[in-house]
Design an enzyme around this catalytic site. Structure first.
Site, PDB file in Angstrom:
ATOM      1  CD  GLU A 224      -3.038   1.126   2.184  1.00 14.68           C
ATOM      2  OE1 GLU A 224      -3.519   0.078   2.665  1.00 14.68           O
ATOM      3  OE2 GLU A 224      -3.307   2.262   2.609  1.00 14.68           O
TER       4      GLU A 224
ATOM      5  CG  HIS B  63      -1.181   5.473  -1.294  1.00 21.16           C
ATOM      6  ND1 HIS B  63      -1.906   4.469  -1.887  1.00 21.16           N
ATOM      7  CD2 HIS B  63      -1.466   5.402   0.035  1.00 21.16           C
ATOM      8  CE1 HIS B  63      -2.611   3.825  -0.962  1.00 21.16           C
ATOM      9  NE2 HIS B  63      -2.358   4.367   0.212  1.00 21.16           N
TER      10      HIS B  63
ATOM     11  CG  HIS C   6      -6.845   2.721  -0.122  1.00 21.84           C
ATOM     12  ND1 HIS C   6      -7.307   4.016   0.043  1.00 21.84           N
ATOM     13  CD2 HIS C   6      -5.671   2.643   0.534  1.00 21.84           C
ATOM     14  CE1 HIS C   6      -6.419   4.684   0.774  1.00 21.84           C
ATOM     15  NE2 HIS C   6      -5.429   3.877   1.087  1.00 21.84           N
TER      16      HIS C   6
ATOM     17  CG  ASP D 117      -1.605   4.157   4.321  1.00 19.45           C
ATOM     18  OD1 ASP D 117      -1.734   4.546   3.131  1.00 19.45           O
ATOM     19  OD2 ASP D 117      -2.521   4.246   5.155  1.00 19.45           O
TER      20      ASP D 117
HETATM   21 MN    MN Z   1      -3.516   4.184   2.070  1.00 13.60          MN
END
Ligand code: MN
Length: 319
Positions: free
Chosen positions: A7, A9, A160, A282
Site C-alpha cells: 500500500e 501511494h 482502499h 501506507d
Molecule cells: Mn492508504
C-alpha cells in the site's frame, strides 16, 4: 529480510485535484507534506525505501483517484494515462517498483478492459479501488464484469478507503471521526461485507480481495459475524459457504499498512492464517521505517515473518 510493500501511494500533477475531498480530513500542513511526497516517485522515495529496508513498493494512485471523476469518458482516458505513466515508472526501476492499476469504474465494461490491458500489456499486478465510485459499490451487479476479469486474470483487487458517499448520522457533528482514524475503516469493512452478502464470492470463488490496515477490523469479529448471521438472517440470503467467516478466510488477504501493533497482527494471524497477511506501509502517510521495524521485531515465527514480508506477495502478485 526482503520486504514488499503493497500500500504505497503516489499521485501525478494532472490528478492532484481529485484529492481535494481527502485533503479536508487532514491537517493542512500534513496534507501539504504528504502531497509533495506523493508526487515524488524516486528522488526522496528510493533513499527512504533503502533506509527503511523496503525492497519493493507496489505503487497505487492515491485515494480517491480516478473514482472522483464525474464524467465516465474522462475517467476512462485518465485511468489509461495514469496506468501508462505507472508502467513507465516501473520500467525505469523494475527491481524496486510494481503497480496496481487505477480503474475507471464509472464505466464497468471499460474498467474490466482496462484491468485486462493493465495486467496483460503493462505488467501491473491487479488494481486498487478506493471505496465507492460515485456512490456505487463493488457488489453492484453492473460491476460483476470487473470481478469476472479479475478472477480470470488471477489478480487481486485492493479495496482502499476514501471518504464515504455521505456522512452517517452517528458521525454528524463529529468531523474528527471522518477520515482514516475511524470512518474510513468502518466504511471499508462494511464495503467488504457487501461483497460477501452481495454474492460476489459465490459468483467468483477464486476472486481475491485485499484490504489494508490489518483487515479494517474484520479479523477480530469472525466468530460474532457467524453467530449473529445464523441467529438473525431472515432476509432470504443464502451463502454457498454457509458462514460469512468462510469467505473472509478464503477470499480475503490483508496488509499490515498503517498498523504497527502486535495485538491486531496476532489476531489476524490466528483468524486468517499467515498465508493471507502481507506487508504494507501506507506511504507517505506513515513512517515506513517504523512499519519495517515493526515487522522485523513482531513476536511471530521467522517462517510467518517471511511469508508476510515477501513470500505471499511474490505468490499472489507473481513477482
Ligand atoms: Mn492508504
Amino acid at each position: 529480510m526482503r520486504k514488499i510493500g503493497l500500500e504505497e501511494h503516489f499521485v501525478t500533477e494532472e490528478l492532484v485535484a481529485y484529492g481535494a475531498g481527502t485533503s479536508t480530513v487532514a491537517r493542512p500542513e500534513a496534507w501539504r507534506e504528504a502531497s509533495r511526497r506523493l508526487l515524488d516517485l524516486t528522488y526522496e522515495r528510493l533513499p527512504e525505501m533503502d533506509a527503511a529496508g523496503v525492497d519493493v513498493q507496489v505503487l497505487s494512485l492515491n485515494s480517491p483517484g480516478i473514482q472522483a471523476e464525474a464524467d465516465p469518458a474522462v475517467a476512462v482516458s485518465r485511468a489509461a494515462a495514469v496506468n501508462d505513466f505507472l508502467a513507465g515508472v516501473i520500467a525505469e526501476h523494475p527491481t524496486r517498483f510494481a503497480g496496481f492499476a487505477a480503474l475507471p469504474l464509472q464505466d464497468p465494461q471499460a474498467a474490466a478492459k482496462e484491468l485486462e490491458r493493465a495486467v496483460t500489456q503493462l505488467g501491473l499486478r491487479g488494481a486498487l479501488v478506493n471505496a465507492h465510485t460515485q456512490g456505487r459499490y463493488l457488489d453492484d451487479p453492473a460491476l460483476r464484469v470487473v470481478w469476472e476479469y479479475a478472477e480470470g486474470l488471477d489478480v487481486p483487487l485492493y479495496l482502499h478507503p476514501a471518504n464515504g458517499y455521505d456522512v452517517p448520522h452517528v458521525l454528524s457533528g463529529h468531523p474528527e471521526l471522518i477520515g482514516p482514524m475511524w470512518s474510513w475503516g468502518s466504511d471499508t469493512a462494511a464495503h467488504a461485507l457487501r461483497l460477501i452478502f452481495g454474492g460476489v464470492f459465490d459468483d467468483f470463488p477464486n476472486a481475491k480481495l485485499l484490504l489494508g490496515h490489518m483487515g479494517e477490523g474484520l479479523p477480530y469479529v469472525l466468530w460474532r459475524l457467524d453467530s449473529r448471521w445464523r441467529f438473525h438472517n431472515h432476509h432470504g440470503i443464502e451463502l454457498a459457504l454457509g458462514d460469512p467467516s468462510a469467505y473472509l478466510r478464503r477470499n480475503l488477504y490483508i496488509t499490515t499498512s498503517g498498523v504497527c501493533s502486535a495485538p491486531p497482527l496476532l489476531c489476524a494471524l490466528l483468524a486468517l492464517g499467515a498465508d493471507h497477511i502481507l506487508f504494507g506501509t501506507d506511504y507517505p502517510f506513515e513512517d515506513i521505517a517504523e512499519a519495517a521495524a515493526f515487522l522485523d521485531n513482531a513476536p511471530i515465527s521467522e517462517a510467518d515473518r517471511a511469508k508476510i514480508a515477501h513470500q505471499n506477495a511474490e505468490r499472489l502478485l507473481k513477482l
